[in-house]
Design a protein around this motif. Structure first.
Motif, PDB file in Angstrom:
ATOM      1  N   MET A 122       0.850  -1.197   0.000  1.00 11.07           N
ATOM      2  CA  MET A 122       0.000   0.000   0.000  1.00 11.07           C
ATOM      3  C   MET A 122       0.888   1.251   0.000  1.00 11.07           C
ATOM      4  O   MET A 122       1.848   1.337   0.767  1.00 11.07           O
ATOM      5  CB  MET A 122      -0.899   0.009   1.245  1.00 11.07           C
ATOM      6  CG  MET A 122      -1.888   1.160   1.282  1.00 11.07           C
ATOM      7  SD  MET A 122      -2.891   1.168   2.800  1.00 11.07           S
ATOM      8  CE  MET A 122      -3.828  -0.345   2.582  1.00 11.07           C
ATOM      9  N   SER A 123       0.570   2.184  -0.903  1.00 11.10           N
ATOM     10  CA  SER A 123       1.374   3.396  -1.003  1.00 11.10           C
ATOM     11  C   SER A 123       1.149   4.291   0.211  1.00 11.10           C
ATOM     12  O   SER A 123       0.182   4.126   0.972  1.00 11.10           O
ATOM     13  CB  SER A 123       1.026   4.155  -2.286  1.00 11.10           C
ATOM     14  OG  SER A 123      -0.285   4.686  -2.194  1.00 11.10           O
ATOM     15  N   GLN A 124       2.069   5.261   0.357  1.00  8.86           N
ATOM     16  CA  GLN A 124       1.974   6.192   1.487  1.00  8.86           C
ATOM     17  C   GLN A 124       0.675   6.986   1.433  1.00  8.86           C
ATOM     18  O   GLN A 124      -0.019   7.179   2.443  1.00  8.86           O
ATOM     19  CB  GLN A 124       3.180   7.134   1.455  1.00  8.86           C
ATOM     20  CG  GLN A 124       3.283   8.037   2.653  1.00  8.86           C
ATOM     21  CD  GLN A 124       4.500   8.947   2.539  1.00  8.86           C
ATOM     22  OE1 GLN A 124       4.765   9.522   1.483  1.00  8.86           O
ATOM     23  NE2 GLN A 124       5.246   9.057   3.617  1.00  8.86           N
ATOM     24  N   GLN A 125       0.307   7.479   0.258  1.00 10.72           N
ATOM     25  CA  GLN A 125      -0.916   8.255   0.088  1.00 10.72           C
ATOM     26  C   GLN A 125      -2.151   7.432   0.432  1.00 10.72           C
ATOM     27  O   GLN A 125      -3.104   7.920   1.049  1.00 10.72           O
ATOM     28  CB  GLN A 125      -1.005   8.777  -1.353  1.00 10.72           C
ATOM     29  CG  GLN A 125      -2.212   9.647  -1.646  1.00 10.72           C
ATOM     30  CD  GLN A 125      -2.238  10.911  -0.798  1.00 10.72           C
ATOM     31  OE1 GLN A 125      -1.194  11.454  -0.457  1.00 10.72           O
ATOM     32  NE2 GLN A 125      -3.433  11.384  -0.452  1.00 10.72           N
ATOM     33  N   GLU A 126      -2.124   6.172   0.060  1.00  8.03           N
ATOM     34  CA  GLU A 126      -3.257   5.295   0.365  1.00  8.03           C
ATOM     35  C   GLU A 126      -3.388   5.061   1.871  1.00  8.03           C
ATOM     36  O   GLU A 126      -4.501   4.978   2.406  1.00  8.03           O
ATOM     37  CB  GLU A 126      -3.088   3.964  -0.370  1.00  8.03           C
ATOM     38  CG  GLU A 126      -3.289   4.067  -1.874  1.00  8.03           C
ATOM     39  CD  GLU A 126      -2.985   2.762  -2.589  1.00  8.03           C
ATOM     40  OE1 GLU A 126      -3.473   2.567  -3.718  1.00  8.03           O
ATOM     41  OE2 GLU A 126      -2.267   1.924  -2.002  1.00  8.03           O
ATOM     42  N   ASN A 143      -4.934  20.065  -0.363  1.00  2.56           N
ATOM     43  CA  ASN A 143      -4.231  21.026  -1.217  1.00  2.56           C
ATOM     44  C   ASN A 143      -4.687  20.878  -2.666  1.00  2.56           C
ATOM     45  O   ASN A 143      -5.593  20.090  -2.967  1.00  2.56           O
ATOM     46  CB  ASN A 143      -2.713  20.854  -1.089  1.00  2.56           C
ATOM     47  CG  ASN A 143      -2.255  19.449  -1.465  1.00  2.56           C
ATOM     48  OD1 ASN A 143      -2.935  18.728  -2.202  1.00  2.56           O
ATOM     49  ND2 ASN A 143      -1.094  19.050  -0.970  1.00  2.56           N
ATOM     50  N   ALA A 144      -4.058  21.634  -3.563  1.00  2.00           N
ATOM     51  CA  ALA A 144      -4.477  21.648  -4.968  1.00  2.00           C
ATOM     52  C   ALA A 144      -4.300  20.286  -5.639  1.00  2.00           C
ATOM     53  O   ALA A 144      -4.984  19.967  -6.616  1.00  2.00           O
ATOM     54  CB  ALA A 144      -3.683  22.709  -5.725  1.00  2.00           C
ATOM     55  N   LYS A 145      -3.384  19.479  -5.103  1.00  2.00           N
ATOM     56  CA  LYS A 145      -3.136  18.159  -5.694  1.00  2.00           C
ATOM     57  C   LYS A 145      -4.064  17.094  -5.128  1.00  2.00           C
ATOM     58  O   LYS A 145      -3.965  15.917  -5.505  1.00  2.00           O
ATOM     59  CB  LYS A 145      -1.684  17.754  -5.455  1.00  2.00           C
ATOM     60  CG  LYS A 145      -0.678  18.669  -6.139  1.00  2.00           C
ATOM     61  CD  LYS A 145       0.747  18.214  -5.856  1.00  2.00           C
ATOM     62  CE  LYS A 145       1.762  19.116  -6.535  1.00  2.00           C
ATOM     63  NZ  LYS A 145       3.158  18.676  -6.259  1.00  2.00           N
ATOM     64  N   GLY A 146      -4.942  17.487  -4.226  1.00  4.76           N
ATOM     65  CA  GLY A 146      -5.880  16.534  -3.642  1.00  4.76           C
ATOM     66  C   GLY A 146      -5.325  15.766  -2.466  1.00  4.76           C
ATOM     67  O   GLY A 146      -5.935  14.786  -2.012  1.00  4.76           O
TER      68      GLY A 146
END
Length: 299
Positions: free
Chosen positions: A1-5, A27-30
């Protein structure tokens, strides 16, 4: 699992558990960058018995949860500085312990537990400046400020009296149609309180046990020293007597008088000045010796 996940999974769990008690800023990148939650002590459904609260802000770095988040405690209510400092130390230890793991929910529960254990205002009453002791009757306002009932009654009574006196001075068309509204002594937000009930409350214990003020010999000596300093400053012009300044006179001159070769009679002459105007402020007085003030009538 990725860090963002991993982060997204943690935030979804927080929203499912806390629902409206948590807000997340993206942020702008979600990517989530700030999590905010207002935390109260656990008092079951008795909201009126929640005497303290604080807002937790958790800023999420790019490497979170593999690094510690940035935490801030905002708007503490009913908490003194020592209690807030203790919370910061507990939060730092918890963040260190949970590096690499989801920690936001753990922080919220840590703070909630601390607030529950000390669900008595540790701040001072802003009216009498004494603390809250066991057995004192006190009021928590809607804006989460705390006052002894006895002190709040005094505050409301004085403010209502002042309001009515000011209204009596106004013409009928300018008077308030709403009537008196009690306000918080700290933030001036409107508050609702039962004035009759407040007036029956006893003074706080610390106020009752406080030693009566007496003018000691040490204080008398200090007053004498301050009086001497005041007199010295006054003799050197360091203190301006407003009444005396308003009664001084400023003599006005014009360019013709300035260019005249004959300086005319001195100020001690019996010839009176032609024009005099009151000197109204200290700035004009300080410039007094830098200008020509003599104007006399032609003989």
């Amino acid at each position: 699992m990725s860090q963002q996940e991993r982060v997204q999974e943690e935030l979804e769990a927080l929203e499912a558990i806390l629902m409206d008690d948590i807000s997340i800023t993206y942020n702008a990148k979600g990517c989530a960058e700030l999590v905010k939650s207002v935390i109260f002590p656990s008092t079951a459904n008795e909201v009126d018995k929640q005497y303290v609260c604080v807002t937790l802000e958790v800023e999420l770095p790019q490497d979170y949860p593999d690094c510690k988040p940035v935490t801030r405690l905002k708007s503490p209510r009913g908490l003194d500085e020592s209690t807030v400092d203790h919370l910061y130390k507990e939060i730092a230890n918890k963040c260190e312990e949970y590096i690499g793991h989801a920690v936001i929910y753990e922080l919220i529960e840590l703070i909630r537990q601390n607030l529950t254990e000390s669900n008595l205002p540790t701040c001072q009453c802003a009216v009498c400046l004494y603390g809250f002791s066991e057995g004192d009757s006190f009021t928590k306002t809607q804006c989460f400020h705390y006052f002894h009932n006895y002190c709040l009654a005094k505050h409301v009574t004085v403010n209502e009296k002042n309001f009515l006196e000011e209204q009596d001075k106004l013409p009928a068309w300018k008077r308030s149609t709403v009537g008196f509204q009690a306000t918080c002594p700290v933030c001036r937000e409107p508050i609702s309180c039962d004035g009759t009930k407040l007036k029956t409350s006893l003074p706080p214990k610390e106020l009752q046990d406080a030693q009566k003020f007496e003018v000691t010999q040490e204080l008398k000596m200090l007053q004498q020293k301050m009086q001497q300093l005041f007199n010295y400053q006054k003799s050197k012009g360091g203190i301006i007597d407003i009444e005396a300044e308003e009664n001084k006179l400023l003599l006005i001159t014009n360019s013709e008088d300035n260019n005249s070769e004959d300086p005319g009679p001195s100020l001690s002459s019996s010839n009176p000045p032609v024009e005099q105007q009151p000197l109204h402020n200290g700035l004009q007085n300080r410039n007094h010796n830098q200008r020509h003030y003599s104007k006399y009538s032609n003989r």
